[in-house]
Design a protein around this motif. Structure first.
Motif, PDB file in Angstrom:
ATOM      1  N   GLU A 102     -12.105  38.012  26.289  1.00  0.00           N
ATOM      2  CA  GLU A 102     -13.534  38.123  26.549  1.00  0.00           C
ATOM      3  C   GLU A 102     -14.091  39.400  25.930  1.00  0.00           C
ATOM      4  OE1 GLU A 102     -14.372  37.960  30.684  1.00  0.00           O
ATOM      5  OE2 GLU A 102     -14.262  35.773  30.796  1.00  0.00           O
ATOM      6  N   GLY A 103     -15.395  39.400  25.719  1.00  0.00           N
ATOM      7  CA  GLY A 103     -16.072  40.603  25.244  1.00  0.00           C
ATOM      8  C   GLY A 103     -16.449  40.527  23.784  1.00  0.00           C
ATOM      9  N   GLU A 104     -17.579  41.171  23.472  1.00  0.00           N
ATOM     10  CA  GLU A 104     -18.076  41.131  22.095  1.00  0.00           C
ATOM     11  C   GLU A 104     -17.271  42.013  21.151  1.00  0.00           C
ATOM     12  OE1 GLU A 104     -21.034  43.453  24.742  1.00  0.00           O
ATOM     13  OE2 GLU A 104     -19.872  41.604  24.842  1.00  0.00           O
ATOM     14  N   ASP A 105     -16.488  42.960  21.678  1.00  0.00           N
ATOM     15  CA  ASP A 105     -15.732  43.868  20.815  1.00  0.00           C
ATOM     16  C   ASP A 105     -14.650  43.151  20.012  1.00  0.00           C
ATOM     17  OD1 ASP A 105     -17.268  45.902  21.759  1.00  0.00           O
ATOM     18  OD2 ASP A 105     -15.759  46.712  23.134  1.00  0.00           O
ATOM     19  N   VAL A 106     -14.208  41.982  20.477  1.00  0.00           N
ATOM     20  CA  VAL A 106     -13.144  41.262  19.777  1.00  0.00           C
ATOM     21  C   VAL A 106     -13.573  40.884  18.359  1.00  0.00           C
ATOM     22  CG1 VAL A 106     -13.869  38.990  20.627  1.00  0.00           C
ATOM     23  CG2 VAL A 106     -11.506  39.356  19.957  1.00  0.00           C
ATOM     24  N   LEU A 116     -14.478  37.528   5.557  1.00  0.00           N
ATOM     25  CA  LEU A 116     -15.891  37.413   5.901  1.00  0.00           C
ATOM     26  C   LEU A 116     -16.021  36.911   7.333  1.00  0.00           C
ATOM     27  CD1 LEU A 116     -18.890  37.446   4.819  1.00  0.00           C
ATOM     28  CD2 LEU A 116     -18.554  35.030   4.254  1.00  0.00           C
ATOM     29  N   ILE A 117     -16.965  37.498   8.074  1.00  0.00           N
ATOM     30  CA  ILE A 117     -17.299  37.045   9.428  1.00  0.00           C
ATOM     31  C   ILE A 117     -18.654  36.355   9.347  1.00  0.00           C
ATOM     32  CG2 ILE A 117     -17.715  37.742  11.817  1.00  0.00           C
ATOM     33  CD1 ILE A 117     -16.079  40.310  11.146  1.00  0.00           C
ATOM     34  N   VAL A 118     -18.750  35.144   9.872  1.00  0.00           N
ATOM     35  CA  VAL A 118     -19.985  34.363   9.794  1.00  0.00           C
ATOM     36  C   VAL A 118     -20.519  34.138  11.204  1.00  0.00           C
ATOM     37  CG1 VAL A 118     -21.104  32.312   8.873  1.00  0.00           C
ATOM     38  CG2 VAL A 118     -19.024  33.193   7.773  1.00  0.00           C
ATOM     39  N   MET A 119     -21.787  34.546  11.437  1.00  0.00           N
ATOM     40  CA  MET A 119     -22.385  34.450  12.761  1.00  0.00           C
ATOM     41  C   MET A 119     -23.841  34.008  12.643  1.00  0.00           C
ATOM     42  SD  MET A 119     -20.951  38.007  14.458  1.00  0.00           S
ATOM     43  CE  MET A 119     -21.413  37.543  16.135  1.00  0.00           C
ATOM     44  N   ALA A 120     -24.339  33.365  13.706  1.00  0.00           N
ATOM     45  CA  ALA A 120     -25.770  33.090  13.783  1.00  0.00           C
ATOM     46  C   ALA A 120     -26.505  34.416  13.920  1.00  0.00           C
ATOM     47  CB  ALA A 120     -26.064  32.191  14.986  1.00  0.00           C
ATOM     48  N   ARG A 121     -27.635  34.531  13.231  1.00  0.00           N
ATOM     49  CA  ARG A 121     -28.372  35.792  13.295  1.00  0.00           C
ATOM     50  C   ARG A 121     -28.958  36.004  14.681  1.00  0.00           C
ATOM     51  NH1 ARG A 121     -33.706  35.307  13.649  1.00  0.00           N
ATOM     52  NH2 ARG A 121     -34.876  33.634  12.618  1.00  0.00           N
ATOM     53  N   SER A 122     -29.351  37.233  14.956  1.00  0.00           N
ATOM     54  CA  SER A 122     -29.897  37.603  16.259  1.00  0.00           C
ATOM     55  C   SER A 122     -31.410  37.611  16.177  1.00  0.00           C
ATOM     56  CB  SER A 122     -29.388  38.995  16.654  1.00  0.00           C
ATOM     57  OG  SER A 122     -30.014  39.456  17.827  1.00  0.00           O
ATOM     58  N   SER A 128     -28.787  40.439  24.603  1.00  0.00           N
ATOM     59  CA  SER A 128     -28.237  41.677  24.040  1.00  0.00           C
ATOM     60  C   SER A 128     -26.747  41.585  23.742  1.00  0.00           C
ATOM     61  CB  SER A 128     -28.525  42.857  24.970  1.00  0.00           C
ATOM     62  OG  SER A 128     -28.037  42.612  26.277  1.00  0.00           O
ATOM     63  N   PRO A 129     -25.922  40.840  24.510  1.00  0.00           N
ATOM     64  CA  PRO A 129     -24.505  40.733  24.124  1.00  0.00           C
ATOM     65  C   PRO A 129     -24.301  40.128  22.741  1.00  0.00           C
ATOM     66  CG  PRO A 129     -24.786  40.056  26.398  1.00  0.00           C
ATOM     67  CD  PRO A 129     -26.160  40.208  25.821  1.00  0.00           C
ATOM     68  N   HIS A 130     -25.150  39.180  22.352  1.00  0.00           N
ATOM     69  CA  HIS A 130     -25.013  38.593  21.017  1.00  0.00           C
ATOM     70  C   HIS A 130     -25.324  39.634  19.949  1.00  0.00           C
ATOM     71  CE1 HIS A 130     -24.808  35.466  17.996  1.00  0.00           C
ATOM     72  NE2 HIS A 130     -25.986  35.840  17.520  1.00  0.00           N
ATOM     73  N   ARG A 131     -26.354  40.426  20.172  1.00  0.00           N
ATOM     74  CA  ARG A 131     -26.686  41.503  19.225  1.00  0.00           C
ATOM     75  C   ARG A 131     -25.532  42.499  19.156  1.00  0.00           C
ATOM     76  NH1 ARG A 131     -31.452  43.461  16.605  1.00  0.00           N
ATOM     77  NH2 ARG A 131     -30.942  45.487  15.734  1.00  0.00           N
ATOM     78  N   GLU A 135     -23.235  43.745  15.936  1.00  0.00           N
ATOM     79  CA  GLU A 135     -23.044  45.156  15.606  1.00  0.00           C
ATOM     80  C   GLU A 135     -21.567  45.529  15.648  1.00  0.00           C
ATOM     81  OE1 GLU A 135     -25.606  47.514  18.028  1.00  0.00           O
ATOM     82  OE2 GLU A 135     -27.440  46.735  17.108  1.00  0.00           O
ATOM     83  N   SER A 136     -20.789  44.920  16.544  1.00  0.00           N
ATOM     84  CA  SER A 136     -19.340  45.149  16.551  1.00  0.00           C
ATOM     85  C   SER A 136     -18.726  44.700  15.233  1.00  0.00           C
ATOM     86  CB  SER A 136     -18.695  44.384  17.714  1.00  0.00           C
ATOM     87  OG  SER A 136     -17.284  44.448  17.647  1.00  0.00           O
ATOM     88  N   ALA A 137     -19.162  43.539  14.744  1.00  0.00           N
ATOM     89  CA  ALA A 137     -18.661  43.049  13.455  1.00  0.00           C
ATOM     90  C   ALA A 137     -19.035  44.014  12.331  1.00  0.00           C
ATOM     91  CB  ALA A 137     -19.219  41.659  13.180  1.00  0.00           C
ATOM     92  N   LEU A 138     -20.272  44.512  12.330  1.00  0.00           N
ATOM     93  CA  LEU A 138     -20.742  45.379  11.259  1.00  0.00           C
ATOM     94  C   LEU A 138     -20.087  46.749  11.286  1.00  0.00           C
ATOM     95  CD1 LEU A 138     -24.565  44.553  11.277  1.00  0.00           C
ATOM     96  CD2 LEU A 138     -22.979  44.127   9.392  1.00  0.00           C
ATOM     97  N   PHE A 139     -19.940  47.330  12.485  1.00  0.00           N
ATOM     98  CA  PHE A 139     -19.495  48.719  12.591  1.00  0.00           C
ATOM     99  C   PHE A 139     -17.987  48.869  12.782  1.00  0.00           C
ATOM    100  CE2 PHE A 139     -23.984  49.184  13.443  1.00  0.00           C
ATOM    101  CZ  PHE A 139     -24.300  50.412  12.885  1.00  0.00           C
TER     102      PHE A 139
END
Length: 279
Positions: A102-106, A116-122, A128-131, A135-139
């Motif tokens: 669980e968690g967005e950090d994964v 490449l990581i592919v996600m639906a845009r925010s 806010s967890p989706h955003r 950001e976890s993917a980007l940073f």
């Protein structure tokens, strides 16, 4: 880009996201791995569910949602003639990560093992967890992130626009995008006159670099005309019929973007074409 990671959520935009993923995989012969993006339960909610009956009900509902996401993902892949991966798989194929925590950090940590990581845009109304997952993917991943709109284009990466603002982040996004730039039919390097930017090489210099890499690019210049930088960028991409935007993410800090706004935040929330980002 031979390995694509797709964090799945139970939202309507996932169909468009998978359309883009399938198009990329069929074009490059890539492996696609899906997993359920599960946001961690807040402590106060966990406390409310501490009683056995409520907790059991929550776990049953969660398990059903995870099964739905997996079934949706696998059915979508098979419908588009992308088989399950096995030891000898070559060409487009897919797999599913059973053990995603669980968690967005994964997204940021596990994403380091993919091209490449592919996600639906925010969008503006996204939780806010989706955003935070984006950001976890980007940073945290060190990898590029492809954000998809609610309606997938018929093609992707045939007509590419680079938003050149002179920054390190944009240079890194350009480098990640080279496999796509090399096979595009058209590449333009956009400068927004009077827009947000930092001291750095000119757009003409970037075009020269691309041409040495056998990429026939040209410069496009637009003015702000009472628009935000991000709005001017999206208008220019729309006017040229682009099906991919290359954008360095968060040249300004996240805090400054939250307070004052910025091109990255605007594009993340309003883009109507796929956007490849990197920080």
């Amino acid at each position: 880009m031979k390995t694509l990671l797709v964090p799945l959520r139970n939202i309507s935009m996932m169909t468009s996201t998978l359309d883009v993923v399938v198009g990329l995989a069929q074009r490059s012969g890539a492996y696609i791995e899906g997993f359920p993006l599960r946001f961690g339960m807040p402590q106060y909610v966990a406390a409310e569910l501490a009683t056995g009956v409520l907790l059991d009900s929550y776990q049953v509902k969660t398990e059903a949602e995870l099964n739905d996401m997996r079934n949706f993902f696998e059915a979508f892949m098979l419908k588009h003639d992308i088989p399950r991966a096995n030891a000898g798989s070559r060409g487009p194929c897919f797999g599913w990560l059973e053990t995603a925590p669980e968690g967005e950090d994964v997204v940021g940590s596990y994403g380091r093992a993919f091209d490449l990581i592919v996600m639906a845009r925010s969008d503006i109304d996204a939780p806010s967890p989706h955003r935070r997952a984006i950001e976890s993917a980007l940073f945290e991943s060190g990898r590029p992130v492809l954000l998809t709109p609610s309606n997938a284009p018929r093609s992707i990466a045939t007509n590419i626009m680079i938003h050149w603002n002179g920054s390190t982040e944009q240079a890194r996004a350009n480098a990640f995008a080279m496999p796509l730039l090399r096979v595009a039919e058209r590449v333009s390097v956009l400068t927004v006159i009077g827009g947000q930017g930092v001291p750095g090489p000119s757009a003409d210099r970037i075009v020269q670099q691309l041409r040495y890499n056998d990429i026939a690019a040209h410069v496009t210049r637009v003015g702000l005309e009472n628009r935000e930088t991000g709005e001017a960028v999206l208008d220019a991409a729309r006017a040229q019929g682009c099906d991919l935007l290359i954008k360095g993410a968060f040249t300004r800090t996240r805090l400054r973007q939250m307070i004052f706004g910025g091109a990255t935040s605007y594009i993340m929330e309003h883009a109507d074409l796929p956007v490849l980002m990197a920080h």
